[in-house]
Design a protein around this motif. Structure first.
Motif, short mmCIF file in Angstrom:
data_model
loop_
_atom_site.label_atom_id
_atom_site.label_comp_id
_atom_site.label_asym_id
_atom_site.label_seq_id
_atom_site.Cartn_x
_atom_site.Cartn_y
_atom_site.Cartn_z
N ALA A 31 0.82 -1.20 0.00
CA ALA A 31 0.00 0.00 0.00
C ALA A 31 0.87 1.26 0.00
N ALA A 32 2.02 1.19 0.68
CA ALA A 32 2.89 2.37 0.77
C ALA A 32 3.43 2.79 -0.59
N GLU A 33 3.37 1.86 -1.58
CA GLU A 33 3.85 2.21 -2.93
C GLU A 33 2.79 2.98 -3.72
N ASN A 34 1.61 3.09 -3.18
CA ASN A 34 0.54 3.79 -3.88
C ASN A 34 0.91 5.26 -4.10
N GLU A 35 0.41 5.82 -5.21
CA GLU A 35 0.79 7.21 -5.53
C GLU A 35 0.30 8.21 -4.49
N ARG A 36 -0.70 7.81 -3.68
CA ARG A 36 -1.19 8.71 -2.63
C ARG A 36 -0.05 9.10 -1.68
N PHE A 37 0.93 8.21 -1.55
CA PHE A 37 2.01 8.47 -0.59
C PHE A 37 3.31 8.86 -1.30
N SER A 38 3.19 9.31 -2.56
CA SER A 38 4.40 9.55 -3.35
C SER A 38 4.86 11.00 -3.33
N ALA A 39 4.15 11.88 -2.62
CA ALA A 39 4.55 13.29 -2.59
C ALA A 39 5.97 13.42 -2.03
N PRO A 40 6.83 14.23 -2.67
CA PRO A 40 8.23 14.35 -2.21
C PRO A 40 8.36 14.72 -0.74
N LEU A 41 7.45 15.59 -0.26
CA LEU A 41 7.57 16.01 1.14
C LEU A 41 7.30 14.87 2.12
N LEU A 42 6.63 13.81 1.64
CA LEU A 42 6.32 12.69 2.53
C LEU A 42 7.43 11.63 2.56
N GLN A 43 8.30 11.65 1.55
CA GLN A 43 9.28 10.57 1.44
C GLN A 43 10.21 10.42 2.64
N PRO A 44 10.70 11.53 3.22
CA PRO A 44 11.56 11.34 4.41
C PRO A 44 10.83 10.63 5.55
N PHE A 45 9.55 10.90 5.71
CA PHE A 45 8.78 10.23 6.78
C PHE A 45 8.67 8.74 6.51
N LEU A 46 8.51 8.41 5.22
CA LEU A 46 8.41 7.01 4.83
C LEU A 46 9.74 6.29 5.06
N ALA A 47 10.83 6.98 4.65
CA ALA A 47 12.17 6.39 4.83
C ALA A 47 12.47 6.22 6.32
N GLN A 48 11.96 7.15 7.12
CA GLN A 48 12.25 7.12 8.56
C GLN A 48 11.65 5.90 9.24
N LEU A 49 10.59 5.33 8.66
CA LEU A 49 9.91 4.20 9.31
C LEU A 49 10.83 2.98 9.47
N ASP A 50 11.82 2.88 8.56
CA ASP A 50 12.75 1.75 8.70
C ASP A 50 13.65 1.92 9.92
N GLU A 51 13.71 3.14 10.44
CA GLU A 51 14.47 3.39 11.68
C GLU A 51 13.47 3.59 12.83
N GLY A 52 12.36 2.88 12.75
CA GLY A 52 11.31 3.06 13.75
C GLY A 52 11.38 2.04 14.88
N VAL A 53 11.12 2.51 16.07
CA VAL A 53 11.06 1.62 17.23
C VAL A 53 9.73 1.89 17.94
N PRO A 54 8.95 0.84 18.22
CA PRO A 54 7.68 1.07 18.92
C PRO A 54 7.91 1.71 20.28
N LYS A 55 6.93 2.51 20.68
CA LYS A 55 7.03 3.12 22.01
C LYS A 55 6.92 2.02 23.06
N PRO A 56 7.59 2.19 24.20
CA PRO A 56 7.48 1.16 25.24
C PRO A 56 6.03 1.06 25.71
N SER A 57 5.69 -0.11 26.15
CA SER A 57 4.35 -0.30 26.68
C SER A 57 4.44 -1.33 27.79
N ALA A 58 3.83 -1.03 28.90
CA ALA A 58 3.90 -1.95 30.03
C ALA A 58 2.83 -1.59 31.02
N GLU A 59 2.57 -2.49 31.92
CA GLU A 59 1.67 -2.21 33.03
C GLU A 59 2.25 -1.03 33.81
N GLY A 60 1.45 -0.01 34.03
CA GLY A 60 1.94 1.15 34.77
C GLY A 60 2.73 2.13 33.92
#
Lengths: 300, 404
Positions: B338-367
């Motif tokens: 889906a990310a290859e769809n032209e809806r996400f092809s705007a140049p200004l969005l590309q850095p955000f897309l590239a950044q996802l490969d350096e993504g780490v989920p936020k911690p989550s835990a009880e409390g």
């Protein structure tokens, strides 16, 4: 000759009825009261006495309360709540009384229009006014610092919302601004009931304006001020929107009061401690509410 | 990859075909309502007898409402929920384990790794991600030019970010009229995310390896807090009023040209472009190169006590398809096709897309909420000048470890 007894009124009959005629009138209201008040409060108290463990909900007695009172930031929240309540109550009372008395002055033209204008802070939704005040207070970009620096009152921007000492009074001012119109309205109504003939008699006896105010007006308003004070205190204790929108209780908890903590705990899924804090807040509010009810009963 | 997913889609369509008479309830946040209704209409048309009732939730109340519903005996069949809250529900055994269904009907390699990770607890999968995003750098190209900086060469490292920030901070008549950047340190969630990004970027971790405590007293954790708070206290590239704002306020400052750069999300781009701003975007500047972003987004999950979990899964699998994700997500999809769809092809969005490969989920835990609160309070104490970075982090470490 047989004497006819006067026909008793509906309420009088309802109050002394022994044949159960009252039931259709009282039971529906009783049911709704239980449903909307007694059950939620009971549920809240029960939640505060339980916790979720491996085996589901377990009764833990006062453990949640003990944890609450032993929290490192409990003392700060309690202190903030007391300071907040005192500041906002006294501030709204003083400002409301001053506004009400000022509107009685003959120099004020169209007092009704001014009264309507001064009511606006009370009418405006608190989310909207708090958001506006937040930007007004902004250290670097706010209008308040800009104005104060322009007229030379301050040399450097004041960190109204990011200073440990200033933040609570700054947010309290917004609460005062939002609630003083209520005081003004009630005191204005009280002033209308001051007996003009008594004031005139005082004047003929040589009393000055200050003596008139101190010895006649203030005693006449005592009942109104007592009830208004109680209402304002309960509002202050339960106040949430203004603080949450402006500071979320920060910085570093310097503007956090009990109601903020209740919401934070609930948001963090800590329902049981949130319930314990709510009960503490409820008890504090009840003390004032009972005093209010007692006063009303005496008056009636 | 594509073959497998289309094959799976065909199988699934056959499996749930016209004969199935099913009815489910789906809780949808209000910003997804329009797209969700279109998806439901498409699905119901292709699957006569299948009925999806949509119930709308709102951002302010959804967390409490969802928690309450899942604690009760009659939750909806399918819920759209924030990815960073899923592990908490899973740890409380409130969700249906969809691992086997997922591996039967979908292909894991079609999804962004960090998106699947947000729905994984103890090696099992509990949600289908459909929206996934992280942070990137948004900057004002005009301000760059005014400061003598090349708008085609945004900062790539943290050191460059600080030096660019200094060049972009403007002082007139002893008053700073423009800052290089600002932070949303008036909001607990927003502030902690900014810290976590620097923590992960510097190689630190929030929890220790066996998740029996936290490591906020580690050199990496202290260094991350030092770098972050220095931008206000030492370098002066960010205003002290950062303590007063949240993400929305941050964007307002940028839109009003009070700051030149900020860490924002892909959802910030359109409003700023629509406002006529000349902006550029880049990946986050990190230690020696591209930085780390925390990632979050939205997934659909099936409550453990759902009345009709299998029917809910059929629709969840439909949401997992590339076309559905393209239509439903407000930012980026979690599905790589889906990310290859032209809806996400705007140049200004590309850095955000590239950044996802350096993504780490936020911690989550009880409390986790209380942990965030403690860290946030200590972060603010540093900025108020009432604690040093080292003392604050030691105290935060001790207080959070006491929660375990």
């Amino acid at each position: 000759m047989k004497r006819s007894t006067p026909r008793r009124g509906f309420l009088a009959r309802l109050r002394t009825d022994k044949d159960g005629e009252w039931a259709p009138f009282v039971l529906p209201a009783l049911f709704v009261s239980v449903l909307l008040t007694v059950y939620p409060v009971g549920s809240l108290v029960w939640t505060s006495l339980t916790n979720i463990g491996p085996d589901g909900v377990q009764f833990v007695g006062f453990a949640n309360y003990v944890e609450l009172f032993q929290m490192p930031r409990f003392a700060r929240i309690l202190g903030n709540t007391i300071v907040w309540t005192l500041l906002t109550t006294l501030g709204a009372l003083i400002l409301g009384c001053v506004a009400a008395v000022a509107l009685e002055h003959r120099a004020v033209v169209l007092p009704g229009v001014w009264r309507a204008i001064l009511l606006l802070p009370w009418i405006v939704p608190q989310v909207a006014s708090a958001t506006t005040w937040k930007w007004f207070y902004s250290s670097e970009f706010g209008m308040l610092n800009h104005m104060l620096m322009t007229v030379g009152i301050i040399d450097a921007p004041v960190a109204w919302l990011s200073s440990a000492l200033v933040v609570l009074p700054a947010v309290a001012l917004v609460q005062i601004w939002s609630t003083f119109p209520f005081v003004m309205l009630m005191v204005s109504a009280g002033l209308q009931s001051v007996d003009e003939s008594v004031l005139e008699a005082a004047r003929l006896s040589g009393a000055g304006p200050w003596q008139e105010f101190r010895d006649i007006v203030v005693p006449s308003l005592r009942g109104v001020l007592f009830i208004v004070s109680l209402v304002i205190v309960v509002w202050a204790l339960n106040s949430f929107t203004i603080i949450w929108v402006i500071t979320q209780g920060g910085p570093a908890g310097r503007s956090s009061i009990f109601s903020i903590y209740v919401y934070e705990s609930f948001r963090n899924f800590d329902l049981h401690r949130s319930a314990a804090a709510s009960v503490v807040l409820l008890v504090a509010s009840l003390i004032f509410a009972i005093a209010y009810m007692a006063r009303l009963r005496r008056q009636s | 990859m594509k073959t497998k997913i289309f094959g799976a889609a065909t199988l699934w369509l056959l499996a749930c075909g016209p004969a199935a008479a099913e009815s489910i309830t789906w809780w949808v946040p209000n910003w997804d309502e329009e797209a969700a209704r279109e998806l439901v209409a498409s699905y119901e048309e292709a699957n006569p007898g299948y009925d999806v009732e949509i119930v709308i939730t709102t951002w302010d109340t959804m967390a409490q409402r969802i928690l309450t519903a899942m604690s009760g005996n009659n939750p909806p069949d399918l819920i759209t929920e924030l990815q960073s809250r899923i592990v908490l529900y899973a740890s409380r055994d409130m969700l249906t384990d969809v691992t086997d269904w997922f591996d039967r009907d979908l292909a894991r390699e079609d999804f962004i790794d960090s998106a699947l990770a947000t729905g994984t607890f103890d090696g099992r999968l509990y949600a289908v991600p459909f929206r996934h995003d992280g942070s990137g750098l948004i900057y004002n190209r005009d301000m760059f030019e005014d400061a003598g900086l090349d708008p085609e060469q945004p900062p790539r490292t943290w050191e460059e970010f600080v030096s660019f920030g200094e060049a972009l901070t403007v002082e007139q008549n002893n008053v700073i009229t423009q800052y290089g950047t600002a932070w949303p340190f008036g909001n607990l969630d927003n502030a902690v995310v900014r810290y976590l990004q620097l923590l992960y970027d510097g190689g630190g971790t929030f929890f220790n390896a066996d998740r029996t405590g936290v490591e906020l007293d580690s050199p990496a954790a202290i260094d991350a807090m030092q770098r972050l708070t220095d931008t206000i206290l030492t370098n002066g590239i960010a205003p002290r009023s950062s303590l007063e704002i949240d993400n929305t306020g941050l964007r307002e400052l940028f839109a009003n040209e009070r700051i030149a750069m900020f860490k924002g999300g892909p959802f910030d781009v359109d409003p700023l472009v629509d406002a006529g701003m000349n902006i550029g975007t880049a990946t986050l500047p990190g230690t020696g190169g591209i930085g780390t972003t925390t990632v979050d987004g939205f997934s659909v999950l099936v409550p453990g006590r759902a009345n009709n979990p299998e029917a809910a899964w059929q629709f969840a699998a439909f949401i997992a398809q590339p076309d559905s994700q393209t239509r439903l997500t407000a930012t980026f999809p979690a599905n790589r096709i889906a990310a290859e769809n032209e809806r996400f092809s705007a140049p200004l969005l590309q850095p955000f897309l590239a950044q996802l490969d350096e993504g780490v989920p936020k911690p989550s835990a009880e409390g986790w909420g209380e942990m965030q609160r403690i860290l946030f309070d200590h972060m603010q104490s540093i900025l108020l000048g009432s604690a040093t970075v080292e003392d604050a982090m030691m105290s935060a470490n001790e207080e959070i470890n006491a929660l375990f």
